[in-house]
Write a protein that holds these residues in place. Structure first.
Motif, PDB file in Angstrom:
ATOM      1  N   LEU A  24       0.835  -1.207   0.000  1.00 48.94           N
ATOM      2  CA  LEU A  24       0.000   0.000   0.000  1.00 48.94           C
ATOM      3  C   LEU A  24       0.866   1.251   0.000  1.00 48.94           C
ATOM      4  CD1 LEU A  24      -3.119   0.594   2.269  1.00 48.94           C
ATOM      5  CD2 LEU A  24      -1.398   2.366   1.990  1.00 48.94           C
ATOM      6  N   VAL A  25       1.855   1.279   0.866  1.00 50.44           N
ATOM      7  CA  VAL A  25       2.754   2.439   0.941  1.00 50.44           C
ATOM      8  C   VAL A  25       3.528   2.595  -0.363  1.00 50.44           C
ATOM      9  CG1 VAL A  25       4.789   3.376   2.113  1.00 50.44           C
ATOM     10  CG2 VAL A  25       2.943   2.336   3.451  1.00 50.44           C
ATOM     11  N   GLY A  26       3.954   1.477  -0.935  1.00 47.59           N
ATOM     12  CA  GLY A  26       4.698   1.542  -2.187  1.00 47.59           C
ATOM     13  C   GLY A  26       3.890   2.131  -3.315  1.00 47.59           C
ATOM     14  N   TYR A  27       2.607   1.772  -3.397  1.00 45.43           N
ATOM     15  CA  TYR A  27       1.761   2.285  -4.479  1.00 45.43           C
ATOM     16  C   TYR A  27       1.278   3.708  -4.212  1.00 45.43           C
ATOM     17  CZ  TYR A  27      -2.226   2.879  -7.583  1.00 45.43           C
ATOM     18  OH  TYR A  27      -3.113   3.371  -8.514  1.00 45.43           O
ATOM     19  N   ALA A  28       0.638   3.898  -3.054  1.00 42.61           N
ATOM     20  CA  ALA A  28       0.035   5.191  -2.764  1.00 42.61           C
ATOM     21  C   ALA A  28       1.076   6.254  -2.405  1.00 42.61           C
ATOM     22  CB  ALA A  28      -0.969   5.059  -1.633  1.00 42.61           C
ATOM     23  N   GLY A  29       2.194   5.811  -1.824  1.00 43.27           N
ATOM     24  CA  GLY A  29       3.213   6.763  -1.410  1.00 43.27           C
ATOM     25  C   GLY A  29       4.347   6.910  -2.409  1.00 43.27           C
ATOM     26  N   ILE A  30       5.156   5.878  -2.510  1.00 44.90           N
ATOM     27  CA  ILE A  30       6.375   5.973  -3.324  1.00 44.90           C
ATOM     28  C   ILE A  30       6.052   6.182  -4.804  1.00 44.90           C
ATOM     29  CG2 ILE A  30       8.457   4.752  -4.061  1.00 44.90           C
ATOM     30  CD1 ILE A  30       8.385   3.311  -1.334  1.00 44.90           C
ATOM     31  N   TYR A  31       5.131   5.372  -5.349  1.00 43.57           N
ATOM     32  CA  TYR A  31       4.812   5.514  -6.773  1.00 43.57           C
ATOM     33  C   TYR A  31       4.044   6.801  -7.054  1.00 43.57           C
ATOM     34  CZ  TYR A  31       2.426   4.994 -11.212  1.00 43.57           C
ATOM     35  OH  TYR A  31       1.940   5.231 -12.482  1.00 43.57           O
ATOM     36  N   THR A  32       2.924   7.015  -6.368  1.00 46.31           N
ATOM     37  CA  THR A  32       2.059   8.160  -6.671  1.00 46.31           C
ATOM     38  C   THR A  32       2.740   9.486  -6.359  1.00 46.31           C
ATOM     39  OG1 THR A  32       0.101   6.817  -6.218  1.00 46.31           O
ATOM     40  CG2 THR A  32      -0.184   9.202  -6.243  1.00 46.31           C
ATOM     41  N   LEU A  33       3.390   9.570  -5.205  1.00 42.39           N
ATOM     42  CA  LEU A  33       3.987  10.849  -4.796  1.00 42.39           C
ATOM     43  C   LEU A  33       5.311  11.149  -5.482  1.00 42.39           C
ATOM     44  CD1 LEU A  33       3.301  11.032  -0.956  1.00 42.39           C
ATOM     45  CD2 LEU A  33       2.360  12.498  -2.751  1.00 42.39           C
ATOM     46  N   TYR A  34       6.095  10.109  -5.781  1.00 45.65           N
ATOM     47  CA  TYR A  34       7.450  10.363  -6.291  1.00 45.65           C
ATOM     48  C   TYR A  34       7.704   9.792  -7.683  1.00 45.65           C
ATOM     49  CZ  TYR A  34      12.500  10.240  -6.800  1.00 45.65           C
ATOM     50  OH  TYR A  34      13.766  10.368  -7.299  1.00 45.65           O
ATOM     51  N   LEU A  35       7.649   8.472  -7.803  1.00 44.61           N
ATOM     52  CA  LEU A  35       8.080   7.835  -9.052  1.00 44.61           C
ATOM     53  C   LEU A  35       7.291   8.297 -10.261  1.00 44.61           C
ATOM     54  CD1 LEU A  35       8.688   4.132  -7.948  1.00 44.61           C
ATOM     55  CD2 LEU A  35      10.419   5.782  -8.693  1.00 44.61           C
ATOM     56  N   LYS A  36       5.997   8.447 -10.102  1.00 44.29           N
ATOM     57  CA  LYS A  36       5.126   8.788 -11.231  1.00 44.29           C
ATOM     58  C   LYS A  36       5.555  10.069 -11.911  1.00 44.29           C
ATOM     59  CE  LYS A  36       0.186   9.012 -12.334  1.00 44.29           C
ATOM     60  NZ  LYS A  36      -1.178   8.871 -11.757  1.00 44.29           N
ATOM     61  N   ARG A  37       6.108  11.003 -11.130  1.00 44.79           N
ATOM     62  CA  ARG A  37       6.501  12.301 -11.659  1.00 44.79           C
ATOM     63  C   ARG A  37       8.010  12.463 -11.807  1.00 44.79           C
ATOM     64  NH1 ARG A  37       2.079  12.293  -8.730  1.00 44.79           N
ATOM     65  NH2 ARG A  37       0.332  13.674  -9.237  1.00 44.79           N
ATOM     66  N   ALA A  38       8.762  11.434 -11.428  1.00 45.10           N
ATOM     67  CA  ALA A  38      10.218  11.565 -11.378  1.00 45.10           C
ATOM     68  C   ALA A  38      10.942  10.949 -12.561  1.00 45.10           C
ATOM     69  CB  ALA A  38      10.747  10.949 -10.085  1.00 45.10           C
ATOM     70  N   THR A  39      10.401   9.885 -13.163  1.00 50.02           N
ATOM     71  CA  THR A  39      11.151   9.151 -14.173  1.00 50.02           C
ATOM     72  C   THR A  39      10.219   8.454 -15.148  1.00 50.02           C
ATOM     73  OG1 THR A  39      12.595   7.212 -14.513  1.00 50.02           O
ATOM     74  CG2 THR A  39      11.293   7.265 -12.493  1.00 50.02           C
ATOM     75  N   PRO A  40      10.604   8.341 -16.406  1.00 50.65           N
ATOM     76  CA  PRO A  40       9.795   7.580 -17.365  1.00 50.65           C
ATOM     77  C   PRO A  40       9.784   6.081 -17.082  1.00 50.65           C
ATOM     78  CG  PRO A  40      11.843   8.334 -18.380  1.00 50.65           C
ATOM     79  CD  PRO A  40      11.733   9.024 -17.063  1.00 50.65           C
ATOM     80  N   GLN A  41      10.646   5.642 -16.162  1.00 53.23           N
ATOM     81  CA  GLN A  41      10.636   4.247 -15.740  1.00 53.23           C
ATOM     82  C   GLN A  41       9.705   4.042 -14.533  1.00 53.23           C
ATOM     83  OE1 GLN A  41      12.246   1.642 -17.356  1.00 53.23           O
ATOM     84  NE2 GLN A  41      12.524   3.251 -18.898  1.00 53.23           N
ATOM     85  N   ASN A  42       8.803   5.004 -14.330  1.00 59.29           N
ATOM     86  CA  ASN A  42       7.902   4.946 -13.177  1.00 59.29           C
ATOM     87  C   ASN A  42       7.100   3.647 -13.134  1.00 59.29           C
ATOM     88  OD1 ASN A  42       6.314   5.585 -15.432  1.00 59.29           O
ATOM     89  ND2 ASN A  42       5.930   7.679 -14.746  1.00 59.29           N
ATOM     90  N   ILE A  43       6.610   3.225 -14.284  1.00 60.65           N
ATOM     91  CA  ILE A  43       5.785   2.010 -14.335  1.00 60.65           C
ATOM     92  C   ILE A  43       6.621   0.763 -14.050  1.00 60.65           C
ATOM     93  CG2 ILE A  43       4.483   0.520 -15.905  1.00 60.65           C
ATOM     94  CD1 ILE A  43       2.939   2.906 -14.782  1.00 60.65           C
TER      95      ILE A  43
END
Length: 308
Positions: free
Chosen positions: A134-153
């Motif tokens: 849950l933290v990985g998806y809602a926190g790390i991915y949504t808050l950071y990865l999604k907007r940080a790198t094209p390798q977000n997915i």
């Protein structure tokens, strides 16, 4: 024939039904159903026979509640982006049908309830692993990865690939190598699945400054990556057979399903046409469900022969 839940819902006032529908939409039900399905497959594959009813029911409910909580938190955090994209502009936080406070309380309550069910009625390992997901998806991915790198997915795909491991842990209380094979399949499946959608929605992602691969590297490059990951996916799906986890029923299904997925990827790369990315995206969902169903069929055929 109508379900009991539908019959009860129809007796509620219109305003109440509308409110429940908004909370239901806040949970991203189609995504959560796929998560729950792969978790249940993990449970069933972890058992040499049938899973204990209590583990199956309470494990499924706990994982579903925490997945729904993560989906609600994702919508809370992404509400401004959602408002600017055609695909998401009808979500309840965007339309104003739900407010921030009530959505946050709802997400917290169902997440806490799911954690408690898993911790008390299943085992602490499953509860903590689900919380980390849950933290990985809602926190790390949504808050950071999604907007940080094209390798977000690619990186964030670890959260979406966890449910089979959660299901397996619910039954055994361990993290089994076979469960990690299921994790690997979903992990490698995620990029071609989502990048097909991202190609179709490239302009919307560009408009909201989210660096999806088609935005940063172009559609042609993304098509190549979809093809390469699909080839890798077909190879990875052979591992359950190679390691003895599954038999020939699964192998045949994996080859047929993978061949169709590969045909879609090849057409996207070498014969692109309007609407093809969305058809590929749609097939990718059918593919994963059919592949995991084949794992189950193969497993229980083997169990039946063992008993017979």
């Amino acid at each position: 024939m109508r379900s009991a839940a539908a019959a009860v819902t129809e007796k509620l006032p219109e305003a109440t039904r509308s409110r429940l529908a908004d909370y239901y939409a806040l949970c991203k039900p189609r995504v959560v159903m796929l998560i729950t399905f792969t978790a249940i497959v993990g449970m069933l594959l972890a058992s040499p026979g049938m899973v204990a009813a209590g583990v199956l029911v309470w494990g499924s409910i706990g994982i579903t509640l925490m997945a729904a909580s993560a989906a609600a938190l994702n919508q809370i955090l992404d509400r401004q982006v959602d408002a600017r994209m055609a695909r998401t502009c009808g979500r309840p936080l965007v339309t104003g049908h739900l407010g921030m406070l009530e959505s946050g309380i709802f997400a917290a309550v169902i997440g806490a309830l799911g954690f408690a069910l898993l911790y008390v009625l299943i085992n602490p390992l499953t509860a903590w692993l689900t919380l980390f997901t849950l933290v990985g998806y809602a926190g790390i991915y949504t808050l950071y990865l999604k907007r940080a790198t094209p390798q977000n997915i690619v990186i964030g795909g670890a959260a979406g690939a966890a449910p089979p491991v959660l299901g397996w842990a619910a039954v055994t209380g361990t993290i089994d190598p076979h469960a990690l094979l299921l994790f690997l399949i979903v992990f490698v499946w995620t990029p071609p699945h989502f990048w097909a959608l991202a190609i179709e929605r490239r302009d919307e992602y560009a408009q909201v400054d989210i660096p999806m691969l088609p935005v940063t590297h172009g559609i042609a490059y993304t098509r190549t990556q979809v093809l390469l990951y699909t080839i890798l996916l077909v190879a990875v799906t052979m591992l359950p057979f190679v390691t003895g986890m599954s038999g020939f029923i699964y192998l045949l299904a994996a080859l047929v399903l993978g061949g169709i997925f590969l045909a879609y990827a090849l057409r996207m790369k070498f014969a692109p046409q309007p609407g093809l990315p969305m058809r590929t995206f749609g097939y990718s969902i059918v593919y994963l469900m059919a592949l995991f169903t084949a794992l189950l069929v193969d497993h229980y055929v083997a169990v039946w022969h063992g008993v017979a």
